[in-house]
Design a protein around this motif. Sequence first.
Motif, PDB file in Angstrom:
ATOM      1  N   MET A   1       7.297  -3.699  18.327  1.00 47.39           N
ATOM      2  CA  MET A   1       6.923  -2.700  19.298  1.00 47.39           C
ATOM      3  C   MET A   1       5.408  -2.522  19.265  1.00 47.39           C
ATOM      4  O   MET A   1       4.807  -2.380  18.209  1.00 47.39           O
ATOM      5  N   ALA A   2       4.785  -2.546  20.423  1.00 48.45           N
ATOM      6  CA  ALA A   2       3.333  -2.397  20.520  1.00 48.45           C
ATOM      7  C   ALA A   2       2.929  -0.934  20.322  1.00 48.45           C
ATOM      8  O   ALA A   2       3.648  -0.019  20.706  1.00 48.45           O
ATOM      9  N   LEU A   3       1.786  -0.747  19.710  1.00 49.52           N
ATOM     10  CA  LEU A   3       1.269   0.604  19.500  1.00 49.52           C
ATOM     11  C   LEU A   3       0.539   1.087  20.744  1.00 49.52           C
ATOM     12  O   LEU A   3      -0.153   0.320  21.395  1.00 49.52           O
ATOM     13  N   SER A   4       0.652   2.366  21.034  1.00 48.38           N
ATOM     14  CA  SER A   4      -0.082   2.942  22.162  1.00 48.38           C
ATOM     15  C   SER A   4      -1.493   3.284  21.702  1.00 48.38           C
ATOM     16  O   SER A   4      -1.786   3.344  20.503  1.00 48.38           O
ATOM     17  N   LYS A   5      -2.376   3.543  22.654  1.00 48.16           N
ATOM     18  CA  LYS A   5      -3.744   3.952  22.328  1.00 48.16           C
ATOM     19  C   LYS A   5      -3.730   5.217  21.476  1.00 48.16           C
ATOM     20  O   LYS A   5      -4.498   5.338  20.527  1.00 48.16           O
ATOM     21  N   ASP A   6      -2.861   6.151  21.829  1.00 43.50           N
ATOM     22  CA  ASP A   6      -2.779   7.408  21.075  1.00 43.50           C
ATOM     23  C   ASP A   6      -2.374   7.168  19.619  1.00 43.50           C
ATOM     24  O   ASP A   6      -2.907   7.808  18.705  1.00 43.50           O
ATOM     25  N   ASP A   7      -1.442   6.220  19.391  1.00 43.86           N
ATOM     26  CA  ASP A   7      -1.022   5.895  18.030  1.00 43.86           C
ATOM     27  C   ASP A   7      -2.183   5.304  17.234  1.00 43.86           C
ATOM     28  O   ASP A   7      -2.388   5.635  16.066  1.00 43.86           O
ATOM     29  N   ILE A   8      -2.939   4.436  17.884  1.00 41.54           N
ATOM     30  CA  ILE A   8      -4.079   3.800  17.219  1.00 41.54           C
ATOM     31  C   ILE A   8      -5.145   4.841  16.891  1.00 41.54           C
ATOM     32  O   ILE A   8      -5.678   4.877  15.777  1.00 41.54           O
ATOM     33  N   ILE A   9      -5.448   5.704  17.840  1.00 37.23           N
ATOM     34  CA  ILE A   9      -6.459   6.749  17.613  1.00 37.23           C
ATOM     35  C   ILE A   9      -6.019   7.672  16.489  1.00 37.23           C
ATOM     36  O   ILE A   9      -6.817   8.033  15.624  1.00 37.23           O
ATOM     37  N   LYS A  10      -4.752   8.041  16.468  1.00 42.44           N
ATOM     38  CA  LYS A  10      -4.247   8.909  15.407  1.00 42.44           C
ATOM     39  C   LYS A  10      -4.400   8.230  14.050  1.00 42.44           C
ATOM     40  O   LYS A  10      -4.817   8.862  13.074  1.00 42.44           O
ATOM     41  N   ALA A  11      -4.101   6.951  13.983  1.00 42.77           N
ATOM     42  CA  ALA A  11      -4.243   6.212  12.722  1.00 42.77           C
ATOM     43  C   ALA A  11      -5.713   6.145  12.297  1.00 42.77           C
ATOM     44  O   ALA A  11      -6.033   6.302  11.115  1.00 42.77           O
ATOM     45  N   LEU A  12      -6.614   5.949  13.254  1.00 43.74           N
ATOM     46  CA  LEU A  12      -8.043   5.887  12.946  1.00 43.74           C
ATOM     47  C   LEU A  12      -8.558   7.227  12.436  1.00 43.74           C
ATOM     48  O   LEU A  12      -9.401   7.274  11.540  1.00 43.74           O
ATOM     49  N   GLU A  13      -8.063   8.317  13.003  1.00 44.69           N
ATOM     50  CA  GLU A  13      -8.482   9.656  12.574  1.00 44.69           C
ATOM     51  C   GLU A  13      -8.120   9.924  11.119  1.00 44.69           C
ATOM     52  O   GLU A  13      -8.803  10.681  10.439  1.00 44.69           O
ATOM     53  N   GLU A  14      -7.073   9.297  10.654  1.00 44.54           N
ATOM     54  CA  GLU A  14      -6.604   9.532   9.289  1.00 44.54           C
ATOM     55  C   GLU A  14      -7.302   8.639   8.266  1.00 44.54           C
ATOM     56  O   GLU A  14      -7.151   8.836   7.066  1.00 44.54           O
ATOM     57  N   MET A  15      -8.096   7.671   8.733  1.00 47.53           N
ATOM     58  CA  MET A  15      -8.761   6.733   7.829  1.00 47.53           C
ATOM     59  C   MET A  15     -10.051   7.322   7.274  1.00 47.53           C
ATOM     60  O   MET A  15     -10.710   8.130   7.915  1.00 47.53           O
ATOM     61  N   LYS A  16     -10.406   6.890   6.078  1.00 46.52           N
ATOM     62  CA  LYS A  16     -11.681   7.257   5.470  1.00 46.52           C
ATOM     63  C   LYS A  16     -12.780   6.420   6.122  1.00 46.52           C
ATOM     64  O   LYS A  16     -12.520   5.368   6.693  1.00 46.52           O
ATOM     65  N   LEU A  17     -14.017   6.884   6.005  1.00 48.10           N
ATOM     66  CA  LEU A  17     -15.153   6.187   6.594  1.00 48.10           C
ATOM     67  C   LEU A  17     -15.268   4.761   6.060  1.00 48.10           C
ATOM     68  O   LEU A  17     -15.502   3.819   6.830  1.00 48.10           O
ATOM     69  N   SER A  18     -15.040   4.568   4.779  1.00 50.00           N
ATOM     70  CA  SER A  18     -15.123   3.222   4.204  1.00 50.00           C
ATOM     71  C   SER A  18     -14.024   2.317   4.761  1.00 50.00           C
ATOM     72  O   SER A  18     -14.249   1.124   4.995  1.00 50.00           O
ATOM     73  N   GLU A  19     -12.847   2.879   5.002  1.00 50.28           N
ATOM     74  CA  GLU A  19     -11.750   2.103   5.587  1.00 50.28           C
ATOM     75  C   GLU A  19     -12.070   1.715   7.024  1.00 50.28           C
ATOM     76  O   GLU A  19     -11.774   0.595   7.453  1.00 50.28           O
ATOM     77  N   LEU A  20     -12.689   2.643   7.772  1.00 52.92           N
ATOM     78  CA  LEU A  20     -13.088   2.334   9.147  1.00 52.92           C
ATOM     79  C   LEU A  20     -14.130   1.223   9.166  1.00 52.92           C
ATOM     80  O   LEU A  20     -14.077   0.319  10.011  1.00 52.92           O
ATOM     81  N   ASN A  21     -15.069   1.286   8.240  1.00 51.46           N
ATOM     82  CA  ASN A  21     -16.100   0.262   8.151  1.00 51.46           C
ATOM     83  C   ASN A  21     -15.474  -1.109   7.876  1.00 51.46           C
ATOM     84  O   ASN A  21     -15.829  -2.107   8.503  1.00 51.46           O
ATOM     85  N   ASP A  22     -14.531  -1.164   6.938  1.00 53.85           N
ATOM     86  CA  ASP A  22     -13.843  -2.411   6.626  1.00 53.85           C
ATOM     87  C   ASP A  22     -13.057  -2.917   7.835  1.00 53.85           C
ATOM     88  O   ASP A  22     -13.023  -4.131   8.097  1.00 53.85           O
ATOM     89  N   LEU A  23     -12.437  -2.015   8.567  1.00 51.88           N
ATOM     90  CA  LEU A  23     -11.680  -2.390   9.761  1.00 51.88           C
ATOM     91  C   LEU A  23     -12.589  -3.006  10.817  1.00 51.88           C
ATOM     92  O   LEU A  23     -12.266  -4.037  11.411  1.00 51.88           O
ATOM     93  N   VAL A  24     -13.745  -2.390  11.039  1.00 49.12           N
ATOM     94  CA  VAL A  24     -14.692  -2.913  12.033  1.00 49.12           C
ATOM     95  C   VAL A  24     -15.133  -4.316  11.636  1.00 49.12           C
ATOM     96  O   VAL A  24     -15.177  -5.232  12.475  1.00 49.12           O
ATOM     97  N   LYS A  25     -15.439  -4.513  10.355  1.00 51.20           N
ATOM     98  CA  LYS A  25     -15.859  -5.838   9.885  1.00 51.20           C
ATOM     99  C   LYS A  25     -14.746  -6.871  10.095  1.00 51.20           C
ATOM    100  O   LYS A  25     -14.996  -7.995  10.511  1.00 51.20           O
ATOM    101  N   ALA A  26     -13.506  -6.471   9.803  1.00 44.95           N
ATOM    102  CA  ALA A  26     -12.376  -7.384   9.975  1.00 44.95           C
ATOM    103  C   ALA A  26     -12.180  -7.754  11.444  1.00 44.95           C
ATOM    104  O   ALA A  26     -11.911  -8.917  11.772  1.00 44.95           O
ATOM    105  N   ILE A  27     -12.344  -6.774  12.337  1.00 43.30           N
ATOM    106  CA  ILE A  27     -12.211  -7.047  13.776  1.00 43.30           C
ATOM    107  C   ILE A  27     -13.328  -7.973  14.231  1.00 43.30           C
ATOM    108  O   ILE A  27     -13.095  -8.919  15.000  1.00 43.30           O
ATOM    109  N   GLU A  28     -14.547  -7.720  13.760  1.00 43.00           N
ATOM    110  CA  GLU A  28     -15.677  -8.591  14.114  1.00 43.00           C
ATOM    111  C   GLU A  28     -15.405 -10.025  13.673  1.00 43.00           C
ATOM    112  O   GLU A  28     -15.604 -10.970  14.447  1.00 43.00           O
TER     113      GLU A  28
END
Length: 121
Positions: A1-28
Amino acid sequence: MALSKDDIIKALEEMKLSELNDLVKAIEDHFGVVAAAAVAAAPAEGGAAAGPSEVDIVLTNPGASKVAIIKLVREITGKELMEAKAIVDKLPAVIKSKVKSEEAEEIKGQLVAAGALVELK
């Protein structure tokens, strides 16, 4: 099942800054792109159409992670921890004054990524 934008945003809100940074690097790395703020081209005729060259960075809301914002304010301003906390406690608060637009956008990006609401004036 695909995630909605709202689900993704909610997951991002719960992440720590270091986790967000790692996620951005992985996406890049995965997509072969660079996540950088868009830079508007300067108008052909300088002057009146251009925005201000220096702005104030105003924190309007620290968001859910007040501690992370206090740490960022401390890092950005070079102030002691208690001074940074006092700034964040009295909103709206000018974090930095007369900052070049490019630097202000970078600082705003850091604060927004940590969950804060920021205005450039």
